[in-house]
Write an enzyme that holds these catalytic residues in place. Structure first.
Site, PDB file in Angstrom:
ATOM      1  N   GLU A 108       6.797  -9.197  -4.245  1.00  0.00           N
ATOM      2  CA  GLU A 108       5.475  -9.808  -4.406  1.00  0.00           C
ATOM      3  C   GLU A 108       4.764  -9.038  -5.499  1.00  0.00           C
ATOM      4  OE1 GLU A 108       1.210  -9.839  -2.260  1.00  0.00           O
ATOM      5  OE2 GLU A 108       2.906 -10.119  -0.894  1.00  0.00           O
ATOM      6  N   CYS A 142      -4.128  -8.934  -2.521  1.00  0.00           N
ATOM      7  CA  CYS A 142      -3.250  -9.727  -3.378  1.00  0.00           C
ATOM      8  C   CYS A 142      -3.700 -11.183  -3.447  1.00  0.00           C
ATOM      9  CB  CYS A 142      -1.814  -9.647  -2.894  1.00  0.00           C
ATOM     10  SG  CYS A 142      -1.602 -10.101  -1.157  1.00  0.00           S
TER      11      CYS A 142
END
Length: 485
Positions: free
Chosen positions: A228, A265
Site C-alpha cells: 500500500e 492513508c
C-alpha cells in the site's frame, strides 16, 4: 525481551519456516485460537501498550485506544473467518462420466498457505497496520508464519507487542517461531530477498514500497509484494450538493483531512467543487472545526510534509486559501485553492500527496470539467461523491470505480471498517496489487495459493478436501455450496 528481538533475519526466517511446516497441518479452528490469544494479549495489556504508543507516536490516547480495540477485533474476525473455511475456497468435483465435455476426473482444489510472510509495519497506525495489524493477522489466519520488520517510528512498542505475541502463541501451543520480529534498516531488504520468504506485506511510502517491490521482483524466484503506497483520495461535489449543503460539506472536509494530523492513508487530499468566490470559501472554512491538533508522528515526517506542502504552494495557479489553528509542536492546517484548468493542464498535481494537515479545493465551471478531473486521477484507495437524490451521477461513479478501490457516497474516506465486504486497495500507485485488499476478511486470500488434486486417494488428500470434511469447513461440492458445520 525474548529472543525474538535479537534474531538475525536468517535465523528468524529459518525458524519461521520450521513453524510454518507444522502450522500448515493445523486446522483453521486451531489457528483461530491462536489469533484469539493474540487479541486477548493486546487487550489485557492495553493500558501499557497505549501509553507506550502515545509516547512514541504523539497520537492521542483516545485514538490509540480505539485502534487497539480495532486490532483485537480484526484478529478475532479473521480467525473466525478462517475457521469457517471460506478463504480457502475448497471445491470438490466428483468424477462424472457424463460431464458435458466428456468424462470428468475427480478433481479437488483448495487454497494452501504460501509459507513465510515478511510484514513491514506502518508509522501512522502503531497497532492496526503494525506488528499484529492486518497483514500479520491475515497471514497467520491463512496458515503462514510471519516475520515482522519493525517500523523505526515506534521501536519500543514494536518490541513489546512482539514479546507479548510470542508469549501468547507459546501459551496456546503454537509452533515456536511462528511469529518473530526483526528491526534495523538493513533487515528490510534482507527480509524481502530471503529465499524462504514467499510473500511480503507493506504499508508505507511510495518510494520505499517501490524499492522493496523491485527487490521482490528481481529475486531468482520473484514473490508477490502486497504494497500500500500513496493515495490522494479525491472527493467530488455536484452542483446540487454544493448548493444544498456547502457549509456542512466544508465542515466534513476539514474534519476529515485534519484527523490524525492528516496522517491517514485515506485523507481527502482534494475536494472538487463548483466555482465559488474566495470570500465564501474562506468564510465556510472559518466556521469548520478542525480535529484538535497534536505533534506529528516524527520530526522527519513533519519535515517531509512541510517540504511537500511548500512545493505545492510554489506551483503557478495554486493559491493558499486559508490556514487553520495549529498547536505547540504541530504545523498549521493549510487549504489550497486551484482552478480546474490548472490541474487538467498538469494532472500530475492530482497525485501530489501531502502526508499531513493540508488539502486542496479544486473548482470547476462545468460538468465536463468535473468529469475530466475524475478521468485524470491516478489509482486511489478511495474516491468520494457528494450529491443529492435525483442528480445523475452514474457516469461519474463508473469513472471513479475505474480508478479507486472504494467509492463513497456522501461520506468521508478516513474511516475504514474491518468487515467481510471491505476493500482497502486500488490501482497503482495506491497499491502494487489492485486485485487485493489489506483490510477485511478477503485479505487472507493474498497469502493462499490454489492447488488442485486430481484422482488422489481420499486418505492422501489434505483434510480440507477429504470426503468426510474433518475440518468441518464450508465447501463447494459438485457446484453446490455446503456451509461449515
Amino acid at each position: 525481551m525474548t529472543d525474538t528481538q535479537t534474531l538475525t533475519v536468517d535465523a528468524a526466517v529459518s525458524a519461521a519456516q520450521s513453524a510454518f511446516e507444522a502450522a500448515r497441518e493445523v486446522s483453521p479452528a486451531t489457528r483461530r485460537t491462536w489469533l484469539e490469544a493474540l487479541a486477548d494479549a493486546l487487550e489485557s495489556h492495553a493500558d501499557d501498550l497505549v501509553a507506550l504508543a502515545h509516547d512514541e507516536s504523539h497520537l492521542p490516547i483516545v485514538r490509540l485506544t480505539g485502534e487497539l480495540t480495532r486490532t483485537a477485533f480484526q484478529l478475532r474476525l479473521l480467525g473466525a473467518d478462517a475457521a469457517s473455511g471460506d478463504p480457502f475456497a475448497a471445491t470438490i468435483d466428483h468424477a462424472d462420466p457424463g460431464w458435458g465435455m466428456g468424462p470428468r476426473p475427480d478433481i479437488r482444489r483448495v487454497g494452501e498457505p504460501l509459507g513465510v510472510v515478511g510484514v513491514f509495519g506502518a508509522s501512522n497506525f502503531p497497532f492496526a497496520f503494525s506488528v499484529l495489524g492486518g497483514d500479520s493477522a491475515s497471514a497467520l489466519a491463512a496458515g503462514c508464519a510471519v516475520v515482522h520488520k519493525a517500523h523505526p517510528a515506534h521501536p519500543r512498542l514494536a518490541r513489546e507487542t512482539a514479546r507479548l505475541a510470542v508469549e501468547a502463541l507459546r501459551a496456546v501451543g503454537a509452533p515456536s517461531g511462528l511469529f518473530a520480529l526483526v528491526e534495523g534498516y538493513e533487515d528490510g531488504p534482507a527480509l524481502v530477498q530471503h529465499p524462504l520468504v514467499k510473500a511480503v506485506g507493506f504499508t508505507g511510502s511510495t518510494r520505499g514500497g517501490q524499492a522493496l517491490a523491485a527487490l521482490a521482483a528481481d529475486r531468482p524466484e520473484p514473490i508477490p509484494f502486497y504494497g500500500e503506497l500513496g493515495s490522494t483520495n479525491p472527493v467530488f461535489v455536484t452542483p446540487g450538493a454544493w448548493a444544498a449543503r456547502r457549509d456542512a460539506i466544508l465542515a466534513g472536509f476539514v474534519g476529515s483531512f485534519t484527523l490524525g494530523m492528516g496522517q491517514f492513508c485515506t485523507k481527502p487530499g482534494y475536494l472538487v467543487v463548483p466555482a465559488t468566490s474566495r470570500d465564501e470559501l474562506v468564510a465556510g472554512l472559518a466556521d469548520a472545526s478542525p480535529v484538535p491538533p497534536h505533534e506529528m508522528l516524527s520530526d522527519s515526517l513533519r519535515a517531509s510534509f512541510e517540504r511537500s506542502r511548500d512545493e505545492f504552494a510554489s506551483v503557478d495557479g495554486v493559491e493558499p486559501l486559508t490556514t487553520l489553528p495549529g498547536a505547540e509542536g504541530a504545523p498549521e492546517a493549510t487549504v489550497f485553492r486551484a482552478p480546474a484548468e490548472r490541474v487538467l493542464s498538469a494532472p500530475e498535481l492530482l497525485e501530489h500527496e501531502m502526508f499531513g494537515p493540508a488539502s486542496v479545493i479544486v473548482e470547476y465551471d462545468s460538468p465536463e470539467q468535473l468529469e475530466a478531473i475524475a478521468a485524470s486521477i491516478g489509482g486511489q484507495l478511495t474516491a468520494g461523491v457528494h450529491a443529492e437524490d435525483g442528480e445523475d451521477t452514474a457516469a461519474l461513479l463508473r469513472t471513479l470505480a475505474g480508478h479507486a478501490g472504494r467509492v463513497l457516497w456522501n461520506g468521508w474516506p478516513t474511516g475504514v471498517t474491518v468487515s467481510y465486504a471491505q476493500q482497502h486497495g486500488g490501482p497503482f500507485p495506491a497499491t502494487t496489487a489492485p486485485a487485493t485488499t489489506s483490510v477485511g476478511t478477503a485479505a487472507i486470500g493474498r497469502f493462499l495459493r490454489p492447488v488442485a488434486y486430481q484422482d488422489v486417494p481420499d486418505a492422501a488428500l489434505p483434510p480440507a478436501l477429504q470426503e468426510s470434511n474433518p475440518w468441518g469447513i464450508a465447501r463447494r461440492v459438485d457446484g453446490a455450496l455446503q456451509p461449515a458445520r
